[in-house]
Motif scaffolding. Sequence first.
Motif, PDB file in Angstrom:
ATOM      1  N   CYS A   1       0.773  -1.157  -0.018  1.00 56.68           N
ATOM      2  CA  CYS A   1      -0.078  -0.100   0.049  1.00 56.68           C
ATOM      3  C   CYS A   1       0.710   1.290   0.059  1.00 56.68           C
ATOM      4  O   CYS A   1       2.147   1.282   0.409  1.00 56.68           O
ATOM      5  CB  CYS A   1      -1.057  -0.109   1.312  1.00 56.68           C
ATOM      6  SG  CYS A   1      -1.869   1.474   1.712  1.00 56.68           S
TER       7      CYS A   1
ATOM      8  N   PHE B   1      -0.481   4.557   0.951  1.00 57.59           N
ATOM      9  CA  PHE B   1      -1.115   5.499   1.741  1.00 57.59           C
ATOM     10  C   PHE B   1      -0.416   6.012   2.936  1.00 57.59           C
ATOM     11  O   PHE B   1      -0.808   7.144   3.501  1.00 57.59           O
ATOM     12  CB  PHE B   1      -2.676   4.998   2.226  1.00 57.59           C
ATOM     13  CG  PHE B   1      -3.485   4.867   1.022  1.00 57.59           C
ATOM     14  CD1 PHE B   1      -3.570   5.735   0.015  1.00 57.59           C
ATOM     15  CD2 PHE B   1      -4.470   3.830   0.712  1.00 57.59           C
ATOM     16  CE1 PHE B   1      -4.421   5.596  -0.923  1.00 57.59           C
ATOM     17  CE2 PHE B   1      -5.278   4.065  -0.135  1.00 57.59           C
ATOM     18  CZ  PHE B   1      -5.412   4.813  -1.199  1.00 57.59           C
ATOM     19  N   LYS B   2       0.696   5.348   3.516  1.00 58.13           N
ATOM     20  CA  LYS B   2       1.616   5.614   4.236  1.00 58.13           C
ATOM     21  C   LYS B   2       1.035   6.282   5.588  1.00 58.13           C
ATOM     22  O   LYS B   2       1.279   7.213   6.116  1.00 58.13           O
ATOM     23  CB  LYS B   2       2.633   6.866   3.694  1.00 58.13           C
ATOM     24  CG  LYS B   2       3.306   6.397   2.757  1.00 58.13           C
ATOM     25  CD  LYS B   2       4.318   7.048   2.265  1.00 58.13           C
ATOM     26  CE  LYS B   2       4.819   6.722   0.927  1.00 58.13           C
ATOM     27  NZ  LYS B   2       5.540   5.613   0.649  1.00 58.13           N
ATOM     28  N   CYS B   3       0.013   5.391   6.184  1.00 58.88           N
ATOM     29  CA  CYS B   3      -0.542   5.958   7.609  1.00 58.88           C
ATOM     30  C   CYS B   3       0.366   5.786   8.707  1.00 58.88           C
ATOM     31  O   CYS B   3       1.242   4.671   8.609  1.00 58.88           O
ATOM     32  CB  CYS B   3      -1.583   5.015   7.991  1.00 58.88           C
ATOM     33  SG  CYS B   3      -3.127   4.915   6.594  1.00 58.88           S
TER      34      CYS B   3
ATOM     35  N   CYS C   1       0.301   2.736  10.745  1.00 62.92           N
ATOM     36  CA  CYS C   1       0.586   1.250  10.179  1.00 62.92           C
ATOM     37  C   CYS C   1       1.942   0.946  10.119  1.00 62.92           C
ATOM     38  O   CYS C   1       2.234  -0.311  10.360  1.00 62.92           O
ATOM     39  CB  CYS C   1       0.000   1.572   8.573  1.00 62.92           C
ATOM     40  SG  CYS C   1       0.210  -0.079   7.758  1.00 62.92           S
TER      41      CYS C   1
ATOM     42  N   TRP D   1       6.556  -3.038   1.990  1.00 66.37           N
ATOM     43  CA  TRP D   1       5.075  -2.610   1.908  1.00 66.37           C
ATOM     44  C   TRP D   1       4.935  -2.027   0.183  1.00 66.37           C
ATOM     45  O   TRP D   1       4.033  -1.512   0.121  1.00 66.37           O
ATOM     46  CB  TRP D   1       4.659  -1.554   3.080  1.00 66.37           C
ATOM     47  CG  TRP D   1       3.348  -1.678   3.525  1.00 66.37           C
ATOM     48  CD1 TRP D   1       2.401  -0.888   3.306  1.00 66.37           C
ATOM     49  CD2 TRP D   1       2.864  -2.775   4.142  1.00 66.37           C
ATOM     50  NE1 TRP D   1       1.316  -1.001   4.099  1.00 66.37           N
ATOM     51  CE2 TRP D   1       1.609  -2.285   4.696  1.00 66.37           C
ATOM     52  CE3 TRP D   1       3.294  -4.080   4.899  1.00 66.37           C
ATOM     53  CZ2 TRP D   1       0.895  -3.236   5.619  1.00 66.37           C
ATOM     54  CZ3 TRP D   1       2.329  -4.719   5.393  1.00 66.37           C
ATOM     55  CH2 TRP D   1       1.393  -4.396   5.781  1.00 66.37           C
TER      56      TRP D   1
ATOM     57  N   GLY E   1      -2.233  -4.758   3.258  1.00 63.12           N
ATOM     58  CA  GLY E   1      -2.121  -3.938   2.253  1.00 63.12           C
ATOM     59  C   GLY E   1      -3.511  -3.073   1.783  1.00 63.12           C
ATOM     60  O   GLY E   1      -4.435  -3.277   2.910  1.00 63.12           O
ATOM     61  N   ASP E   2      -3.671  -2.501   0.864  1.00 60.15           N
ATOM     62  CA  ASP E   2      -5.017  -1.977   0.399  1.00 60.15           C
ATOM     63  C   ASP E   2      -5.142  -2.248  -0.900  1.00 60.15           C
ATOM     64  O   ASP E   2      -4.344  -2.039  -1.704  1.00 60.15           O
ATOM     65  CB  ASP E   2      -4.823  -0.556   0.644  1.00 60.15           C
ATOM     66  CG  ASP E   2      -6.223   0.392   0.440  1.00 60.15           C
ATOM     67  OD1 ASP E   2      -6.826   0.815   1.449  1.00 60.15           O
ATOM     68  OD2 ASP E   2      -6.920   0.074  -0.627  1.00 60.15           O
TER      69      ASP E   2
ATOM     70  N   LYS F   1      -9.148   2.075   2.144  1.00 61.11           N
ATOM     71  CA  LYS F   1      -9.390   3.380   2.387  1.00 61.11           C
ATOM     72  C   LYS F   1      -9.654   4.128   1.230  1.00 61.11           C
ATOM     73  O   LYS F   1      -9.462   5.662   1.271  1.00 61.11           O
ATOM     74  CB  LYS F   1      -8.314   4.154   3.154  1.00 61.11           C
ATOM     75  CG  LYS F   1      -8.074   3.609   4.676  1.00 61.11           C
ATOM     76  CD  LYS F   1      -7.166   4.231   5.319  1.00 61.11           C
ATOM     77  CE  LYS F   1      -7.093   4.059   6.781  1.00 61.11           C
ATOM     78  NZ  LYS F   1      -5.945   2.850   7.163  1.00 61.11           N
TER      79      LYS F   1
HETATM   80  S1  SF4 Z   1      -2.194  -0.946   4.766  1.00 59.21           S
HETATM   81 FE1  SF4 Z   1      -4.036   0.505   5.401  1.00 59.21          FE
HETATM   82  S2  SF4 Z   1      -3.082   1.130   7.672  1.00 59.21           S
HETATM   83 FE2  SF4 Z   1      -1.487   0.487   6.231  1.00 59.21          FE
HETATM   84  S3  SF4 Z   1      -0.731   2.421   5.007  1.00 59.21           S
HETATM   85 FE3  SF4 Z   1      -2.382   1.201   3.796  1.00 59.21          FE
HETATM   86  S4  SF4 Z   1      -4.040   2.271   4.114  1.00 59.21           S
HETATM   87 FE4  SF4 Z   1      -2.808   2.825   5.874  1.00 59.21          FE
END
Ligand code: SF4
Length: 231
Positions: free
Chosen positions: A15, A17-19, A22, A52, A80-81, A110
């Motif tokens: 993913c 999105f770099k939360c 996470c 990731w 992941g997403d 997300k």
């Molecule tokens: S896997 Fe989910 S929590 Fe992790 S960075 Fe991606 S969206 Fe965010």
Amino acid sequence: MYKASVKQWNPFCGCNFKCVYCTTSFQAQVKRYSNAINPKTGKRNCPKCSSWTPHNHPERLDEYLPITKKGEFIFVCSNGDISFCPTPYLKQILKRIDEKPDRTFLLQSKNPITFNRIKSIPDNLILGTTIETNRDALAKKVSKAPKVSKRFEDFLKVKHHMKMITIEPVLEFDINTMLEWCMKVKPVMIWMGYDSKKKLEGEPTLTLLRELRRRLNSLRFNVILKTVRQK
Ligand code: SF4
């Protein structure tokens, strides 16, 4: 993770999105495994999992998937997403889900507009998204995923009978907006809780969190509390 999840099945991982939350939770766990040396090959298990980076694991498509009981599910692509998953490959994952009608699956993103890539959503699939707060500015501080207001609007447009909302890691919110969003989406379950690893800036008080839960319960939503603590 969810206590209702009987298995995490990861035919796709990664993913962008770099939360911030996470890195310390899911990614840290996956890194420990993927950085380990596989005794059979003498190589690291999967460098892409470790970083990731979005990538497919087609060898996992045929993995054993246990039968689920009422209230349980198999969490698909938990590492992941799936909005980063190529559509032809996503179709292969969905085909397997469709072939297992006696199991319930969860697919969470997300970026819920991505669910509209699925032309025929299997009946045994729960679709989920994360709404940490209704306030875009707060969510922006912890994630590069689409704005929470957009996630809500996009999720609303997805036509499906089993949706789930995760209010985790919860950030300060406006209770009436959160209630309104839940009433519009009509999720079959709502998970909520603080970040499981550390306190995040902008968390609501426990009193406010409990009040949201109380009011959701009074509207007959199935709310499951995860990590809670005094602020
Ligand atoms: S896997 Fe989910 S929590 Fe992790 S960075 Fe991606 S969206 Fe965010």
